[in-house]
Design a protein around this motif. Structure first.
Motif, PDB file in Angstrom:
ATOM      1  N   ILE A   1       0.583  -1.142  -1.658  1.00 21.22           N
ATOM      2  CA  ILE A   1      -0.593  -0.462  -1.368  1.00 21.22           C
ATOM      3  C   ILE A   1       0.372   0.202  -0.118  1.00 21.22           C
ATOM      4  O   ILE A   1      -0.453   1.252   0.545  1.00 21.22           O
TER       5      ILE A   1
ATOM      6  N   THR B   1      -5.193  -7.045   7.324  1.00 24.62           N
ATOM      7  CA  THR B   1      -4.767  -7.517   5.901  1.00 24.62           C
ATOM      8  C   THR B   1      -5.586  -6.379   4.917  1.00 24.62           C
ATOM      9  O   THR B   1      -6.663  -6.032   5.150  1.00 24.62           O
TER      10      THR B   1
ATOM     11  N   LYS C   1      -4.700  -4.498   0.975  1.00 20.38           N
ATOM     12  CA  LYS C   1      -5.174  -5.464  -0.619  1.00 20.38           C
ATOM     13  C   LYS C   1      -6.053  -4.779  -1.362  1.00 20.38           C
ATOM     14  O   LYS C   1      -7.503  -4.118  -1.031  1.00 20.38           O
ATOM     15  N   ARG C   2      -5.498  -4.674  -2.760  1.00 16.70           N
ATOM     16  CA  ARG C   2      -5.926  -4.355  -4.023  1.00 16.70           C
ATOM     17  C   ARG C   2      -7.050  -6.075  -4.039  1.00 16.70           C
ATOM     18  O   ARG C   2      -6.396  -6.322  -4.330  1.00 16.70           O
ATOM     19  N   ASP C   3      -8.317  -5.142  -5.102  1.00 14.54           N
ATOM     20  CA  ASP C   3      -8.914  -6.182  -5.377  1.00 14.54           C
ATOM     21  C   ASP C   3      -9.249  -5.194  -6.873  1.00 14.54           C
ATOM     22  O   ASP C   3     -10.819  -4.852  -6.898  1.00 14.54           O
TER      23      ASP C   3
END
Length: 210
Positions: A81, A94, A96-98
């Motif tokens: 990311i 933070t 992040k990918r979901d």
């Protein structure tokens, strides 16, 4: 006449006082998480935006996070990311990918606390928003709330009916007071003065004696 003024003014004043809790609830809600898109720059191949998130409520909002779904966030691959997006803010975060979404986790926001978040990436495309509508594909949530989109003219847009009603009642009150005072003065002007009454009585007595 004075009693009639009281009969008109007192119900209006009571009505205005009845609106006070409603106005206080609007200005000081229990929970109200809001976000605003305050900046958007699109210089190919990079798109940068800034979101302001604020907790207007009385209670903390836990685990506040920004969501960019597939309408906005279009990553080219499964690379790290950090290679695809830049996030700038003054608090720890933070990113992040979901699945096909991008999440920026901001932690907790205390009452009346706000944070500005800058996001830049060549894989962002923001569209379908204006002064009232939220940007398509961008959301802000917490464990307790879904944030409302607040435009720069959002307060007046959202509460225009309530504000207009309150101002109309105030104007009506002033108008009623002014009209009743005018009628009271006219009534007073038409009423016979005591000296005139005595003079007229004396004249009638003289005529009777003659």
């Amino acid at each position: 006449m004075r009693n009639s003024i009281y009969l008109v003014v007192i119900p209006v004043v009571v009505g205005l006082l009845g609106l006070a809790p409603w106005m206080f609830g609007i200005l000081n809600p229990d929970r109200q998480l809001q976000f605003t898109l305050t900046g958007l720059v699109d210089v190919s191949p990079l798109t940068a935006l800034r979101l302001d998130v604020e907790n207007h409520g009385k209670y903390p909002e836990k685990n506040v996070h920004i969501i960019l779904d597939s309408k906005v966030w279009i990553p080219p691959s499964e690379r790290a990311i950090e290679d695809q997006i830049t996030v700038q803010t003054k608090i720890p975060f933070t990113a992040k990918r979901d699945g096909d979404r991008l999440l920026v986790l901001l932690g907790d926001l205390r009452p009346k606390e706000s944070v500005s978040v800058g996001i830049a990436s060549p894989h962002i495309s923001v569209s379908a928003y204006d002064a009232v509508r939220a940007p398509l594909g961008i959301a802000v949530k917490s464990d307790e709330s879904v944030a409302e989109y607040e435009s720069r003219a959002g307060f007046l847009t959202k509460y225009s009916f309530g504000i207009g009603s309150f101002l109309s009642l105030c104007l009506m009150l002033f108008g009623i007071v002014g009209i009743t005072r005018m009628f009271a003065q006219l009534h007073k002007a038409k009423a016979p003065m005591p000296n005139d009454f005595v003079k007229n009585s004396s004249q009638r007595d003289e005529i009777s004696d003659k």
